[in-house]
Scaffold this active site. Structure first.
Site, PDB file in Angstrom:
ATOM      1  CE1 TYR A 115     -20.128 -36.653  31.982  1.00 32.46           C
ATOM      2  CE2 TYR A 115     -19.991 -34.730  33.405  1.00 32.46           C
ATOM      3  CZ  TYR A 115     -20.149 -35.278  32.144  1.00 32.46           C
ATOM      4  OH  TYR A 115     -20.325 -34.457  31.055  1.00 32.46           O
ATOM      5  CE  LYS A 136     -17.452 -36.108  29.651  1.00 31.58           C
ATOM      6  NZ  LYS A 136     -17.396 -36.340  28.185  1.00 31.58           N
TER       7      LYS A 136
END
Length: 262
Positions: free
Chosen positions: A177, A181
């Site tokens: 994740y 990002k």
């Protein structure tokens, strides 16, 4: 008067919000509609207001919640992992409304794994949803915004994308994740420069700690802001009105709105 004290007027503006059926995306869609915008709310399923799905987790419920607002919300079933779905959804929005003024790339997946136990399938899915999906959406809205010579693109990022020293709470199973990002931030910088000549703003916005249904189970009581238009809407509404000459190419944090920015 501070920027976050001024009510935004988005009457006549058209926005697309991905991942809009629940949590942060729901709050963004309702905030935009509350400011008068026409919002295309995107999620994988439509659901039903009276279904067994928990309240505030269906597109149908979001549309229903906007009935008394100044703007309107239209539900669109679309899986951001699918190029075909994204192209169809955005092209249909342009056909229906003749313009796109704001794109909010909010849809994302986050699962927790030991850093050495992330499967190829889960790694690839994080990149498809969190990076490729926003890229495809930007690619598809860009021609319309370029013709308009106006528009704002907001990529919803996370604090995890930045460098945090080990032991400071950011290394909690979010490797894929966090990297996705970080890639989204780089995409934001690149597209800000690419679209600047056309007056289009591209920024990344980090909501901070939000008590969504997904996050609530791991957050201590009282930690995090609620995913409501009141808690999250102000910074997004401000970014919705920006241009390449006013604010672009920035990574911004909701909790700093009215303090370090605008």
């Amino acid at each position: 008067m501070r920027a976050n004290d001024r009510a935004a007027d988005l009457t006549g503006k058209v926005a697309i919000v991905t991942g809009a059926s629940a949590g942060i995306g729901r709050a963004y869609a309702l905030a935009l509609a509350g400011a008068g915008a026409t919002v295309v709310a995107v999620a994988r399923t439509l659901g039903d207001v009276d279904s067994d799905v928990p309240r505030r987790q269906t597109l149908a419920e979001v549309v229903n919640a906007a009935k008394e607002l100044r703007g309107r919300i239209f539900a669109e079933v679309c899986d951001v992992e699918s190029e075909v779905d994204l192209v169809r959804t955005i092209d249909q929005a342009v056909a229906n409304f003749s313009r796109i003024d704001l794109l909010v790339n909010n849809a994302a997946v986050m699962k927790r794994y030991d850093p050495f136990d992330v499967s190829c399938e889960e790694w690839d899915r994080a990149m498809r949803v969190n990076v490729r999906g926003p890229y495809l959406a930007i690619r598809q809205v860009a021609p319309t915004m370029m013709r308009q010579r106006s528009g704002s693109i907001v990529n919803v990022t996370a604090l995890a994308a930045g460098f945090v020293p080990k032991g400071h709470g950011a290394h909690d199973g979010t490797l894929a994740y966090a990297i996705s990002k970080a890639a989204l931030n780089r995409l934001s910088f690149f597209m800000a420069e690419e679209l600047k000549p056309y007056g289009i703003a591209v920024n990344a916005l980090s909501p901070g700690v939000v008590r969504t249904a997904t996050a609530a189970a791991r957050l201590p009581d009282g930690v995090g802001k609620p995913p409501t238009p009141e808690a999250l809407g102000g910074p997004l509404l401000y970014l919705a009105t920006q241009t390449a000459s006013t604010l672009t190419g920035q990574i911004l944090h909701t909790d700093e709105f009215g303090k370090s920015w605008p």
